[in-house]
Scaffold this active site. Sequence first.
Site, PDB file in Angstrom:
ATOM      1  N   ASP A 144       0.865  -1.191   0.000  1.00  0.00           N
ATOM      2  CA  ASP A 144       0.000   0.000   0.000  1.00  0.00           C
ATOM      3  C   ASP A 144       0.896   1.233   0.000  1.00  0.00           C
ATOM      4  O   ASP A 144       1.380   1.643   1.048  1.00  0.00           O
ATOM      5  CB  ASP A 144      -0.908   0.019   1.237  1.00  0.00           C
ATOM      6  CG  ASP A 144      -2.002  -1.047   1.185  1.00  0.00           C
ATOM      7  OD1 ASP A 144      -1.778  -2.099   0.544  1.00  0.00           O
ATOM      8  OD2 ASP A 144      -3.067  -0.848   1.794  1.00  0.00           O
ATOM      9  N   LYS A 207      -6.772   3.281  -3.636  1.00  0.00           N
ATOM     10  CA  LYS A 207      -7.211   3.334  -2.237  1.00  0.00           C
ATOM     11  C   LYS A 207      -7.376   4.794  -1.838  1.00  0.00           C
ATOM     12  O   LYS A 207      -6.553   5.633  -2.187  1.00  0.00           O
ATOM     13  CB  LYS A 207      -6.157   2.624  -1.378  1.00  0.00           C
ATOM     14  CG  LYS A 207      -6.329   2.736   0.117  1.00  0.00           C
ATOM     15  CD  LYS A 207      -5.301   1.856   0.853  1.00  0.00           C
ATOM     16  CE  LYS A 207      -5.245   2.165   2.330  1.00  0.00           C
ATOM     17  NZ  LYS A 207      -4.225   1.382   3.043  1.00  0.00           N
ATOM     18  N   LYS A 243     -10.179   0.153  -2.788  1.00  0.00           N
ATOM     19  CA  LYS A 243     -10.101   0.023  -1.325  1.00  0.00           C
ATOM     20  C   LYS A 243     -10.399   1.345  -0.637  1.00  0.00           C
ATOM     21  O   LYS A 243      -9.545   2.211  -0.555  1.00  0.00           O
ATOM     22  CB  LYS A 243      -8.710  -0.483  -0.907  1.00  0.00           C
ATOM     23  CG  LYS A 243      -8.537  -0.579   0.618  1.00  0.00           C
ATOM     24  CD  LYS A 243      -7.196  -1.177   1.019  1.00  0.00           C
ATOM     25  CE  LYS A 243      -6.982  -1.077   2.523  1.00  0.00           C
ATOM     26  NZ  LYS A 243      -5.660  -1.571   2.954  1.00  0.00           N
TER      27      LYS A 243
END
Lengths: 307, 290
Positions: A144, A207, A243
Amino acid sequence: MIDSLNSAQIAALFALTPAIDQVGIHERIGRIQTRSIKGTAKLQGLRMALSMIDLTTLEGKDTLGKVRQLCFKAQHLHDQATGLPTVAAVCVYPTMVAEAKKALVSSNIKVASVSTAFPAGQAPFEVKKLDTLYAVDNGADEIDMVISRGRFLAGDYQFVYDEIAAIKALCGQARLKVIFETGELDTLDQIRKMSDLAIAAGADFIKTSTGKIQPAATFPVVLTMLGAIKDHFDKTGQMIGMKPAGGISSAKLALQHLLLVKEVLGEAWLTNEWYRFGASSLANDLLLQYQKQVTGKYQSATYFSID
Amino acid sequence: MEILKTYKLYIGGQFPRTESGRTYPVRGANGNHVANACLGSRKDVRNAVQAARKAQSAWAVRSGFNRSQILYRIAEILEDRKAQFVSELISMGSSTADAQNEVQSSIDRCVYYAGWSDKYQALLSSVNPVATPHFNFSVPEAMGVVGVVSCQRTGLIGLISQILPVILGGNTIVVIANSDQPLGAISFAEVLATSDVPGGVVNILTGQIAELLPTLAGHMDVNALSLAYIDADLLKAAQEVAIDNLKRCSVYAEDFTLQTSQGLAFISTFQEIKTTWHPIEQLSGGGSGY
Protein backbone atom coordinates in the site's frame (compact mmCIF):
# COMPACT_ATOMS: atom_id res chain seq x y z
CA MET A 1 8.32 -1.77 -16.32
CA ILE A 2 5.95 0.92 -17.47
CA ASP A 3 7.76 3.67 -19.33
CA SER A 4 7.90 7.22 -18.13
CA LEU A 5 5.44 9.62 -19.71
CA ASN A 6 6.31 12.93 -21.28
CA SER A 7 4.12 15.94 -20.79
CA ALA A 8 2.33 15.44 -24.09
CA GLN A 9 1.39 11.90 -23.10
CA ILE A 10 0.13 13.11 -19.74
CA ALA A 11 -1.95 15.75 -21.46
CA ALA A 12 -3.36 13.04 -23.70
CA LEU A 13 -4.18 10.91 -20.66
CA PHE A 14 -6.03 13.73 -18.93
CA ALA A 15 -7.83 14.68 -22.13
CA LEU A 16 -9.93 11.56 -21.56
CA THR A 17 -10.64 12.42 -17.93
CA PRO A 18 -14.23 13.59 -17.67
CA ALA A 19 -15.34 16.50 -15.49
CA ILE A 20 -17.10 15.34 -12.33
CA ASP A 21 -20.77 16.21 -11.89
CA GLN A 22 -20.77 16.90 -8.16
CA VAL A 23 -24.51 17.43 -7.90
CA GLY A 24 -25.18 14.19 -9.74
CA ILE A 25 -22.77 12.33 -7.47
CA HIS A 26 -24.48 13.62 -4.34
CA GLU A 27 -27.92 12.71 -5.68
CA ARG A 28 -26.83 9.19 -6.47
CA ILE A 29 -25.28 8.78 -3.02
CA GLY A 30 -28.48 10.09 -1.46
CA ARG A 31 -30.44 7.30 -3.10
CA ILE A 32 -27.96 4.67 -1.93
CA GLN A 33 -28.15 5.92 1.63
CA THR A 34 -31.92 5.60 1.87
CA ARG A 35 -31.85 1.93 0.92
CA SER A 36 -31.93 -0.64 3.65
CA ILE A 37 -30.85 -4.25 3.53
CA LYS A 38 -32.58 -6.75 5.76
CA GLY A 39 -32.84 -10.42 6.65
CA THR A 40 -30.76 -12.99 4.81
CA ALA A 41 -29.41 -10.40 2.38
CA LYS A 42 -28.08 -8.47 5.36
CA LEU A 43 -26.42 -11.57 6.81
CA GLN A 44 -24.82 -12.30 3.47
CA GLY A 45 -23.68 -8.70 3.14
CA LEU A 46 -22.18 -8.68 6.62
CA ARG A 47 -20.25 -11.86 5.93
CA MET A 48 -19.08 -10.46 2.61
CA ALA A 49 -17.92 -7.21 4.20
CA LEU A 50 -16.00 -9.17 6.87
CA SER A 51 -14.23 -11.17 4.18
CA MET A 52 -13.16 -7.92 2.49
CA ILE A 53 -11.51 -6.28 5.47
CA ASP A 54 -7.84 -5.38 5.57
CA LEU A 55 -7.56 -5.50 9.35
CA THR A 56 -5.24 -2.64 10.06
CA THR A 57 -2.88 -1.43 12.73
CA LEU A 58 -0.72 1.54 11.74
CA GLU A 59 0.35 3.29 14.88
CA GLY A 60 3.61 4.50 16.26
CA LYS A 61 2.99 2.36 19.33
CA ASP A 62 2.58 -0.89 17.38
CA THR A 63 4.60 -3.79 18.75
CA LEU A 64 5.20 -7.33 17.55
CA GLY A 65 2.79 -8.46 20.26
CA LYS A 66 0.05 -6.17 18.96
CA VAL A 67 0.60 -7.52 15.45
CA ARG A 68 0.38 -11.14 16.67
CA GLN A 69 -2.85 -10.31 18.48
CA LEU A 70 -4.24 -8.69 15.32
CA CYS A 71 -3.28 -11.74 13.25
CA PHE A 72 -5.06 -13.98 15.75
CA LYS A 73 -8.15 -11.82 15.52
CA ALA A 74 -7.95 -11.95 11.72
CA GLN A 75 -8.27 -15.74 11.89
CA HIS A 76 -10.72 -15.95 14.80
CA LEU A 77 -13.19 -13.12 14.34
CA HIS A 78 -15.73 -14.48 16.80
CA ASP A 79 -15.41 -18.20 17.47
CA GLN A 80 -18.83 -18.40 19.13
CA ALA A 81 -20.45 -17.63 15.77
CA THR A 82 -20.54 -20.23 13.05
CA GLY A 83 -20.10 -19.65 9.33
CA LEU A 84 -17.95 -16.55 9.57
CA PRO A 85 -15.18 -15.93 7.03
CA THR A 86 -11.76 -14.63 7.94
CA VAL A 87 -10.70 -11.15 6.91
CA ALA A 88 -8.85 -10.69 3.61
CA ALA A 89 -5.58 -9.35 4.91
CA VAL A 90 -3.83 -7.65 7.77
CA CYS A 91 -2.22 -4.31 7.01
CA VAL A 92 0.89 -3.30 8.96
CA TYR A 93 4.08 -1.29 8.77
CA PRO A 94 7.06 -2.84 6.90
CA THR A 95 8.90 -3.69 10.14
CA MET A 96 5.94 -5.84 11.20
CA VAL A 97 5.58 -7.82 7.96
CA ALA A 98 7.82 -10.75 8.95
CA GLU A 99 5.98 -11.23 12.24
CA ALA A 100 2.59 -11.06 10.52
CA LYS A 101 3.69 -13.59 7.86
CA LYS A 102 4.80 -15.95 10.60
CA ALA A 103 1.55 -15.58 12.52
CA LEU A 104 -0.58 -16.14 9.42
CA VAL A 105 1.45 -18.96 7.89
CA SER A 106 -1.31 -21.54 8.22
CA SER A 107 -4.05 -19.30 6.84
CA ASN A 108 -5.00 -17.80 3.50
CA ILE A 109 -4.92 -14.29 4.92
CA LYS A 110 -2.65 -11.93 3.03
CA VAL A 111 -0.18 -9.53 4.57
CA ALA A 112 -0.31 -5.99 3.25
CA SER A 113 2.42 -3.51 4.07
CA VAL A 114 2.19 0.24 3.82
CA SER A 115 5.14 1.73 2.05
CA THR A 116 6.88 4.76 0.53
CA ALA A 117 7.22 6.58 3.85
CA PHE A 118 3.59 6.14 4.90
CA PRO A 119 1.61 8.21 5.79
CA ALA A 120 3.09 11.51 4.56
CA GLY A 121 5.23 10.14 1.73
CA GLN A 122 7.73 12.92 2.40
CA ALA A 123 10.95 10.99 1.92
CA PRO A 124 13.57 10.79 -0.84
CA PHE A 125 12.70 8.43 -3.66
CA GLU A 126 15.63 6.15 -2.76
CA VAL A 127 14.24 5.73 0.76
CA LYS A 128 10.81 4.93 -0.64
CA LYS A 129 12.30 2.23 -2.84
CA LEU A 130 14.17 0.69 0.10
CA ASP A 131 11.00 0.86 2.17
CA THR A 132 9.14 -1.10 -0.49
CA LEU A 133 11.93 -3.63 -1.06
CA TYR A 134 12.15 -4.29 2.66
CA ALA A 135 8.44 -5.13 2.82
CA VAL A 136 8.54 -7.28 -0.31
CA ASP A 137 11.66 -9.15 0.86
CA ASN A 138 9.95 -9.88 4.18
CA GLY A 139 7.10 -11.52 2.30
CA ALA A 140 4.44 -8.84 1.93
CA ASP A 141 1.69 -10.01 -0.44
CA GLU A 142 0.43 -6.50 -1.05
CA ILE A 143 2.04 -3.08 -0.98
CA ASP A 144 0.00 0.00 0.00
CA MET A 145 2.00 2.97 -1.24
CA VAL A 146 1.22 6.64 -0.70
CA ILE A 147 1.56 9.15 -3.52
CA SER A 148 3.45 12.43 -3.28
CA ARG A 149 0.44 14.67 -2.75
CA GLY A 150 2.48 17.84 -2.74
CA ARG A 151 3.91 17.07 -6.16
CA PHE A 152 0.48 16.11 -7.51
CA LEU A 153 -1.12 19.33 -6.28
CA ALA A 154 1.80 21.29 -7.76
CA GLY A 155 1.00 19.77 -11.12
CA ASP A 156 4.08 17.55 -11.29
CA TYR A 157 2.06 14.61 -12.64
CA GLN A 158 5.05 13.10 -14.34
CA PHE A 159 6.86 12.71 -11.02
CA VAL A 160 3.85 11.07 -9.41
CA TYR A 161 3.38 8.75 -12.38
CA ASP A 162 7.04 7.71 -12.45
CA GLU A 163 7.06 7.07 -8.74
CA ILE A 164 4.06 4.74 -8.93
CA ALA A 165 5.51 2.95 -11.96
CA ALA A 166 8.88 2.48 -10.25
CA ILE A 167 7.33 1.09 -7.08
CA LYS A 168 5.14 -1.21 -9.15
CA ALA A 169 8.30 -2.60 -10.78
CA LEU A 170 9.74 -3.38 -7.33
CA CYS A 171 6.62 -5.18 -6.17
CA GLY A 172 7.18 -8.34 -8.18
CA GLN A 173 4.32 -10.72 -7.35
CA ALA A 174 2.91 -8.38 -4.70
CA ARG A 175 -0.16 -6.41 -5.70
CA LEU A 176 0.15 -2.64 -5.52
CA LYS A 177 -2.44 -0.43 -3.88
CA VAL A 178 -2.02 3.28 -4.45
CA ILE A 179 -3.20 5.54 -1.64
CA PHE A 180 -4.32 9.01 -2.77
CA GLU A 181 -5.06 10.56 0.63
CA THR A 182 -8.20 12.09 -0.88
CA GLY A 183 -8.64 14.41 2.10
CA GLU A 184 -5.63 16.33 0.79
CA LEU A 185 -6.65 16.38 -2.87
CA ASP A 186 -9.55 18.76 -2.16
CA THR A 187 -11.80 18.31 -5.19
CA LEU A 188 -13.52 15.40 -6.88
CA ASP A 189 -11.99 16.47 -10.19
CA GLN A 190 -8.51 16.13 -8.71
CA ILE A 191 -9.45 12.72 -7.33
CA ARG A 192 -10.68 11.56 -10.72
CA LYS A 193 -7.49 12.83 -12.33
CA MET A 194 -5.37 11.02 -9.77
CA SER A 195 -7.38 7.82 -10.33
CA ASP A 196 -6.67 7.89 -14.05
CA LEU A 197 -3.00 8.63 -13.43
CA ALA A 198 -2.56 5.79 -10.91
CA ILE A 199 -4.37 3.28 -13.10
CA ALA A 200 -2.22 4.23 -16.08
CA ALA A 201 0.93 3.92 -13.96
CA GLY A 202 0.12 0.32 -13.05
CA ALA A 203 -1.89 0.36 -9.80
CA ASP A 204 -3.65 -2.94 -9.05
CA PHE A 205 -5.85 -1.22 -6.50
CA ILE A 206 -6.69 2.40 -5.86
CA LYS A 207 -7.21 3.33 -2.24
CA THR A 208 -8.76 6.47 -0.81
CA SER A 209 -6.83 7.33 2.32
CA THR A 210 -4.25 6.57 4.95
CA GLY A 211 -6.78 6.81 7.75
CA LYS A 212 -4.69 9.56 9.32
CA ILE A 213 -6.55 12.49 7.75
CA GLN A 214 -10.22 13.44 7.67
CA PRO A 215 -12.27 13.39 5.53
CA ALA A 216 -11.29 9.99 4.26
CA ALA A 217 -13.42 7.44 2.41
CA THR A 218 -16.57 9.48 1.90
CA PHE A 219 -19.22 8.30 -0.55
CA PRO A 220 -18.61 11.02 -3.18
CA VAL A 221 -14.89 10.22 -3.21
CA VAL A 222 -15.49 6.49 -3.51
CA LEU A 223 -18.07 6.93 -6.27
CA THR A 224 -15.66 9.14 -8.20
CA MET A 225 -12.92 6.52 -7.97
CA LEU A 226 -15.30 3.71 -8.90
CA GLY A 227 -16.20 5.73 -11.98
CA ALA A 228 -12.56 5.79 -13.04
CA ILE A 229 -12.29 2.02 -12.55
CA LYS A 230 -15.43 1.50 -14.61
CA ASP A 231 -14.26 3.70 -17.48
CA HIS A 232 -10.92 1.89 -17.51
CA PHE A 233 -12.64 -1.50 -17.57
CA ASP A 234 -15.01 -0.46 -20.36
CA LYS A 235 -12.06 0.71 -22.41
CA THR A 236 -9.54 -2.06 -21.77
CA GLY A 237 -11.32 -4.97 -20.11
CA GLN A 238 -8.80 -4.79 -17.27
CA MET A 239 -10.15 -4.90 -13.70
CA ILE A 240 -8.72 -2.57 -11.05
CA GLY A 241 -9.41 -3.09 -7.36
CA MET A 242 -10.90 -0.53 -4.98
CA LYS A 243 -10.10 0.02 -1.32
CA PRO A 244 -11.90 2.68 0.67
CA ALA A 245 -10.09 3.25 3.96
CA GLY A 246 -10.69 5.51 6.92
CA GLY A 247 -14.01 6.50 8.39
CA ILE A 248 -15.96 3.36 7.54
CA SER A 249 -16.60 2.12 11.02
CA SER A 250 -20.20 0.92 10.97
CA ALA A 251 -21.83 -2.08 9.36
CA LYS A 252 -24.49 0.17 7.85
CA LEU A 253 -21.90 2.21 5.99
CA ALA A 254 -20.07 -0.90 4.82
CA LEU A 255 -23.27 -2.37 3.38
CA GLN A 256 -24.01 0.87 1.57
CA HIS A 257 -20.51 0.80 0.09
CA LEU A 258 -21.15 -2.73 -1.15
CA LEU A 259 -24.41 -1.54 -2.75
CA LEU A 260 -22.51 1.23 -4.47
CA VAL A 261 -19.81 -1.04 -5.88
CA LYS A 262 -22.40 -3.53 -7.08
CA GLU A 263 -24.35 -0.81 -8.84
CA VAL A 264 -21.36 0.88 -10.42
CA LEU A 265 -19.02 -2.01 -11.21
CA GLY A 266 -21.15 -5.13 -10.95
CA GLU A 267 -20.90 -8.39 -9.06
CA ALA A 268 -17.44 -9.27 -10.40
CA TRP A 269 -16.01 -6.76 -7.92
CA LEU A 270 -17.88 -8.22 -4.94
CA THR A 271 -14.97 -10.37 -3.82
CA ASN A 272 -11.95 -9.60 -1.72
CA GLU A 273 -9.76 -10.00 -4.79
CA TRP A 274 -11.15 -6.70 -6.10
CA TYR A 275 -12.67 -4.89 -3.18
CA ARG A 276 -11.33 -4.21 0.31
CA PHE A 277 -12.21 -2.16 3.34
CA GLY A 278 -9.25 -0.64 5.16
CA ALA A 279 -10.45 -0.61 8.74
CA SER A 280 -9.77 -1.49 12.33
CA SER A 281 -13.02 -0.93 14.22
CA LEU A 282 -15.35 -1.93 11.35
CA ALA A 283 -14.82 -5.65 11.97
CA ASN A 284 -16.31 -5.49 15.44
CA ASP A 285 -19.37 -3.55 14.35
CA LEU A 286 -19.99 -6.07 11.57
CA LEU A 287 -19.71 -8.86 14.14
CA LEU A 288 -22.08 -7.12 16.53
CA GLN A 289 -24.66 -6.64 13.78
CA TYR A 290 -24.16 -10.22 12.61
CA GLN A 291 -24.88 -11.58 16.08
CA LYS A 292 -27.83 -9.22 16.42
CA GLN A 293 -29.25 -10.66 13.21
CA VAL A 294 -28.68 -14.23 14.44
CA THR A 295 -29.89 -13.83 18.05
CA GLY A 296 -32.47 -11.05 17.64
CA LYS A 297 -30.87 -9.11 20.49
CA TYR A 298 -28.80 -5.95 20.29
CA GLN A 299 -25.24 -6.82 21.25
CA SER A 300 -22.54 -5.37 23.49
CA ALA A 301 -18.89 -4.85 22.61
CA THR A 302 -18.06 -6.35 26.01
CA TYR A 303 -18.56 -9.83 24.57
CA PHE A 304 -16.34 -9.38 21.52
CA SER A 305 -12.56 -9.31 21.30
CA ILE A 306 -10.99 -5.87 21.36
CA ASP A 307 -9.85 -4.50 18.02
CA MET B 1 -50.89 33.00 16.83
CA GLU B 2 -49.90 30.50 19.50
CA ILE B 3 -46.93 28.37 18.58
CA LEU B 4 -47.25 24.82 19.85
CA LYS B 5 -44.19 22.88 20.91
CA THR B 6 -43.19 19.72 19.10
CA TYR B 7 -42.36 17.15 21.75
CA LYS B 8 -39.50 15.01 20.51
CA LEU B 9 -37.12 12.43 21.94
CA TYR B 10 -33.87 13.18 23.75
CA ILE B 11 -30.95 11.08 22.52
CA GLY B 12 -27.25 11.85 22.80
CA GLY B 13 -27.89 15.48 23.73
CA GLN B 14 -30.05 16.03 20.63
CA PHE B 15 -33.80 16.23 20.20
CA PRO B 16 -34.53 13.94 17.24
CA ARG B 17 -37.97 12.80 16.11
CA THR B 18 -38.55 9.08 16.42
CA GLU B 19 -36.83 7.08 13.69
CA SER B 20 -40.24 5.52 12.96
CA GLY B 21 -41.89 8.87 12.26
CA ARG B 22 -44.92 7.94 14.40
CA THR B 23 -46.73 9.98 17.02
CA TYR B 24 -49.51 9.42 19.55
CA PRO B 25 -51.89 11.86 21.17
CA VAL B 26 -51.38 12.89 24.80
CA ARG B 27 -54.67 13.52 26.55
CA GLY B 28 -55.47 15.63 29.59
CA ALA B 29 -57.68 14.62 32.51
CA ASN B 30 -60.90 15.43 30.67
CA GLY B 31 -59.80 13.64 27.51
CA ASN B 32 -58.82 16.76 25.59
CA HIS B 33 -55.95 16.50 23.12
CA VAL B 34 -53.02 18.27 24.79
CA ALA B 35 -50.19 17.48 22.41
CA ASN B 36 -48.62 14.81 20.23
CA ALA B 37 -45.68 12.81 21.53
CA CYS B 38 -43.27 10.61 19.60
CA LEU B 39 -44.22 6.95 19.50
CA GLY B 40 -40.71 5.59 19.87
CA SER B 41 -39.56 2.39 18.22
CA ARG B 42 -36.96 -0.28 19.02
CA LYS B 43 -34.49 1.48 16.76
CA ASP B 44 -34.80 4.55 18.96
CA VAL B 45 -33.93 2.27 21.88
CA ARG B 46 -30.90 1.07 19.95
CA ASN B 47 -29.76 4.62 19.18
CA ALA B 48 -30.32 5.71 22.77
CA VAL B 49 -28.32 2.82 24.21
CA GLN B 50 -25.54 3.54 21.76
CA ALA B 51 -25.46 7.19 22.87
CA ALA B 52 -25.53 6.18 26.53
CA ARG B 53 -22.66 3.74 26.09
CA LYS B 54 -20.59 6.31 24.26
CA ALA B 55 -21.05 8.84 27.05
CA GLN B 56 -20.55 6.46 29.97
CA SER B 57 -16.80 6.22 30.45
CA ALA B 58 -16.21 9.97 30.27
CA TRP B 59 -19.09 10.61 32.69
CA ALA B 60 -17.86 8.00 35.16
CA VAL B 61 -14.35 9.45 35.39
CA ARG B 62 -15.59 12.91 36.32
CA SER B 63 -15.12 13.68 39.96
CA GLY B 64 -18.04 13.25 42.33
CA PHE B 65 -17.76 16.93 43.10
CA ASN B 66 -18.17 17.84 39.44
CA ARG B 67 -21.22 15.61 39.08
CA SER B 68 -22.57 17.25 42.21
CA GLN B 69 -22.26 20.70 40.67
CA ILE B 70 -24.06 19.54 37.57
CA LEU B 71 -26.93 18.06 39.57
CA TYR B 72 -27.24 21.28 41.50
CA ARG B 73 -27.36 23.14 38.19
CA ILE B 74 -30.34 20.99 37.20
CA ALA B 75 -32.13 22.25 40.31
CA GLU B 76 -31.31 25.85 39.38
CA ILE B 77 -32.70 25.53 35.86
CA LEU B 78 -35.74 23.65 37.09
CA GLU B 79 -36.44 26.44 39.58
CA ASP B 80 -36.22 28.91 36.74
CA ARG B 81 -38.81 27.02 34.70
CA LYS B 82 -41.08 26.08 37.58
CA ALA B 83 -44.18 27.68 36.08
CA GLN B 84 -43.84 25.75 32.85
CA PHE B 85 -43.64 22.40 34.65
CA VAL B 86 -46.59 23.24 36.89
CA SER B 87 -48.77 24.14 33.92
CA GLU B 88 -47.65 21.03 32.04
CA LEU B 89 -48.60 18.78 34.97
CA ILE B 90 -51.95 20.54 35.22
CA SER B 91 -52.59 20.07 31.51
CA MET B 92 -51.95 16.35 31.94
CA GLY B 93 -54.45 16.07 34.78
CA SER B 94 -52.89 17.16 38.10
CA SER B 95 -54.63 19.57 40.45
CA THR B 96 -52.89 22.93 40.89
CA ALA B 97 -51.80 22.15 44.44
CA ASP B 98 -50.48 18.70 43.49
CA ALA B 99 -48.63 20.11 40.51
CA GLN B 100 -46.99 22.82 42.60
CA ASN B 101 -46.02 20.30 45.27
CA GLU B 102 -44.62 17.89 42.73
CA VAL B 103 -42.42 20.48 41.04
CA GLN B 104 -41.19 21.81 44.40
CA SER B 105 -40.37 18.28 45.58
CA SER B 106 -38.57 17.64 42.30
CA ILE B 107 -36.33 20.64 42.82
CA ASP B 108 -35.65 19.57 46.41
CA ARG B 109 -34.75 16.11 45.22
CA CYS B 110 -32.19 17.49 42.78
CA VAL B 111 -30.50 19.39 45.57
CA TYR B 112 -30.71 16.33 47.82
CA TYR B 113 -28.97 14.06 45.31
CA ALA B 114 -26.47 16.77 44.35
CA GLY B 115 -25.29 16.51 47.93
CA TRP B 116 -24.82 12.74 47.66
CA SER B 117 -22.61 12.83 44.55
CA ASP B 118 -19.29 13.05 46.40
CA LYS B 119 -20.34 11.27 49.58
CA TYR B 120 -21.81 7.86 48.73
CA GLN B 121 -18.34 6.51 47.81
CA ALA B 122 -17.12 6.89 51.38
CA LEU B 123 -20.21 5.14 52.78
CA LEU B 124 -20.11 2.22 50.35
CA SER B 125 -16.35 1.65 50.50
CA SER B 126 -14.48 -0.43 53.01
CA VAL B 127 -11.02 -1.55 53.94
CA ASN B 128 -11.25 -5.26 54.62
CA PRO B 129 -9.26 -7.28 57.13
CA VAL B 130 -7.67 -10.28 55.42
CA ALA B 131 -5.32 -13.04 56.61
CA THR B 132 -2.72 -12.57 53.87
CA PRO B 133 -0.19 -9.81 53.27
CA HIS B 134 -2.57 -7.73 51.18
CA PHE B 135 -4.08 -4.33 51.46
CA ASN B 136 -7.67 -5.26 50.65
CA PHE B 137 -10.25 -2.64 49.86
CA SER B 138 -13.65 -2.39 48.21
CA VAL B 139 -14.99 0.58 46.29
CA PRO B 140 -18.23 1.19 44.38
CA GLU B 141 -18.12 1.47 40.60
CA ALA B 142 -20.82 2.49 38.14
CA MET B 143 -22.59 -0.45 36.51
CA GLY B 144 -22.62 1.18 33.08
CA VAL B 145 -25.78 1.77 31.08
CA VAL B 146 -29.04 1.54 33.01
CA GLY B 147 -32.46 1.13 31.41
CA VAL B 148 -35.34 2.86 33.18
CA VAL B 149 -39.08 2.59 32.86
CA SER B 150 -40.10 5.68 34.72
CA CYS B 151 -42.91 5.92 37.22
CA GLN B 152 -46.24 5.65 35.42
CA ARG B 153 -48.15 7.53 38.12
CA THR B 154 -46.33 10.85 38.19
CA GLY B 155 -45.29 13.22 35.44
CA LEU B 156 -42.05 14.54 36.90
CA ILE B 157 -41.02 13.53 40.42
CA GLY B 158 -40.87 9.80 39.67
CA LEU B 159 -38.77 10.43 36.59
CA ILE B 160 -36.32 12.60 38.53
CA SER B 161 -36.21 10.15 41.44
CA GLN B 162 -35.21 7.36 39.09
CA ILE B 163 -32.73 9.35 37.01
CA LEU B 164 -30.65 11.24 39.54
CA PRO B 165 -29.44 8.53 41.93
CA VAL B 166 -28.43 6.44 38.92
CA ILE B 167 -26.46 9.08 37.02
CA LEU B 168 -24.80 10.60 40.06
CA GLY B 169 -22.98 7.29 40.48
CA GLY B 170 -21.41 7.50 37.02
CA ASN B 171 -24.01 5.51 35.11
CA THR B 172 -25.68 6.71 31.95
CA ILE B 173 -29.31 5.91 31.31
CA VAL B 174 -32.03 5.32 28.78
CA VAL B 175 -35.46 6.24 30.13
CA ILE B 176 -38.85 5.24 28.82
CA ALA B 177 -41.09 8.06 30.03
CA ASN B 178 -44.56 7.77 31.52
CA SER B 179 -46.65 6.82 28.47
CA ASP B 180 -49.76 8.75 29.51
CA GLN B 181 -47.95 11.84 30.79
CA PRO B 182 -44.77 12.17 28.72
CA LEU B 183 -44.66 15.95 28.35
CA GLY B 184 -42.88 16.64 31.63
CA ALA B 185 -40.16 14.16 30.68
CA ILE B 186 -39.35 15.92 27.44
CA SER B 187 -39.43 19.34 29.06
CA PHE B 188 -37.10 17.93 31.71
CA ALA B 189 -34.81 16.85 28.87
CA GLU B 190 -34.61 20.52 27.90
CA VAL B 191 -33.52 21.29 31.44
CA LEU B 192 -30.84 18.59 31.24
CA ALA B 193 -29.64 19.90 27.89
CA THR B 194 -29.02 23.32 29.43
CA SER B 195 -27.54 22.11 32.72
CA ASP B 196 -24.08 20.98 31.62
CA VAL B 197 -25.18 17.35 31.70
CA PRO B 198 -23.09 15.93 28.83
CA GLY B 199 -25.06 14.62 25.85
CA GLY B 200 -25.82 10.91 26.11
CA VAL B 201 -25.75 10.72 29.91
CA VAL B 202 -29.55 10.85 30.02
CA ASN B 203 -31.60 9.71 27.04
CA ILE B 204 -35.38 9.94 27.16
CA LEU B 205 -37.82 8.09 24.92
CA THR B 206 -41.57 8.37 24.74
CA GLY B 207 -43.87 5.65 23.49
CA GLN B 208 -45.50 2.40 24.55
CA ILE B 209 -43.74 0.39 27.24
CA ALA B 210 -44.94 -2.90 25.76
CA GLU B 211 -43.13 -2.02 22.53
CA LEU B 212 -39.93 -0.51 23.93
CA LEU B 213 -39.21 -2.50 27.08
CA PRO B 214 -38.52 -5.94 25.51
CA THR B 215 -35.80 -4.42 23.32
CA LEU B 216 -34.31 -2.45 26.20
CA ALA B 217 -34.44 -5.40 28.60
CA GLY B 218 -32.88 -7.76 26.06
CA HIS B 219 -30.17 -5.35 24.95
CA MET B 220 -26.79 -6.90 25.81
CA ASP B 221 -25.23 -3.47 26.32
CA VAL B 222 -27.66 -2.47 29.08
CA ASN B 223 -26.29 -3.44 32.48
CA ALA B 224 -29.22 -2.90 34.83
CA LEU B 225 -32.92 -2.06 34.82
CA SER B 226 -34.97 0.23 37.04
CA LEU B 227 -38.65 -0.51 36.58
CA ALA B 228 -41.51 1.30 38.27
CA TYR B 229 -45.17 0.36 38.22
CA ILE B 230 -45.21 -1.91 35.25
CA ASP B 231 -47.71 -4.53 34.30
CA ALA B 232 -46.92 -7.98 35.82
CA ASP B 233 -46.76 -9.78 32.47
CA LEU B 234 -44.46 -7.15 30.99
CA LEU B 235 -42.27 -7.31 34.06
CA LYS B 236 -41.96 -11.08 33.82
CA ALA B 237 -41.11 -10.92 30.11
CA ALA B 238 -38.52 -8.20 30.76
CA GLN B 239 -36.88 -10.16 33.56
CA GLU B 240 -36.69 -13.24 31.37
CA VAL B 241 -34.84 -11.53 28.52
CA ALA B 242 -32.68 -9.61 31.00
CA ILE B 243 -31.07 -12.87 32.11
CA ASP B 244 -28.68 -13.22 29.18
CA ASN B 245 -26.23 -10.65 30.51
CA LEU B 246 -27.36 -10.91 34.14
CA LYS B 247 -28.92 -7.46 34.37
CA ARG B 248 -29.82 -6.41 37.87
CA CYS B 249 -33.55 -5.61 37.81
CA SER B 250 -34.85 -3.25 40.46
CA VAL B 251 -38.60 -2.99 40.69
CA TYR B 252 -40.15 0.03 42.38
CA ALA B 253 -43.69 0.56 43.58
CA GLU B 254 -43.29 3.53 45.85
CA ASP B 255 -44.95 6.85 46.06
CA PHE B 256 -42.12 8.97 44.71
CA THR B 257 -43.70 12.16 46.01
CA LEU B 258 -42.75 11.10 49.56
CA GLN B 259 -39.44 12.00 51.13
CA THR B 260 -38.95 8.36 52.08
CA SER B 261 -38.50 7.60 48.37
CA GLN B 262 -35.00 8.95 48.33
CA GLY B 263 -31.77 7.81 49.89
CA LEU B 264 -28.53 5.90 49.59
CA ALA B 265 -30.26 2.65 48.60
CA PHE B 266 -31.40 4.23 45.32
CA ILE B 267 -27.74 4.97 44.57
CA SER B 268 -26.10 1.76 45.79
CA THR B 269 -28.46 -0.45 43.78
CA PHE B 270 -26.75 0.78 40.62
CA GLN B 271 -23.19 0.35 41.85
CA GLU B 272 -20.98 -2.72 41.63
CA ILE B 273 -18.50 -3.24 44.43
CA LYS B 274 -14.97 -3.79 43.23
CA THR B 275 -12.55 -5.40 45.66
CA THR B 276 -8.83 -4.99 45.14
CA TRP B 277 -6.10 -7.15 46.67
CA HIS B 278 -2.97 -5.09 46.74
CA PRO B 279 0.16 -7.04 47.75
CA ILE B 280 2.15 -5.47 50.56
CA GLU B 281 5.37 -6.42 52.24
CA GLN B 282 4.96 -8.92 55.08
CA LEU B 283 4.65 -6.81 58.18
CA SER B 284 6.74 -8.08 61.00
CA GLY B 285 5.14 -9.14 64.25
CA GLY B 286 1.39 -9.04 63.69
CA GLY B 287 -0.58 -5.98 64.60
CA SER B 288 -2.64 -4.45 61.87
CA GLY B 289 -4.94 -6.71 59.91
CA TYR B 290 -4.43 -4.73 56.75
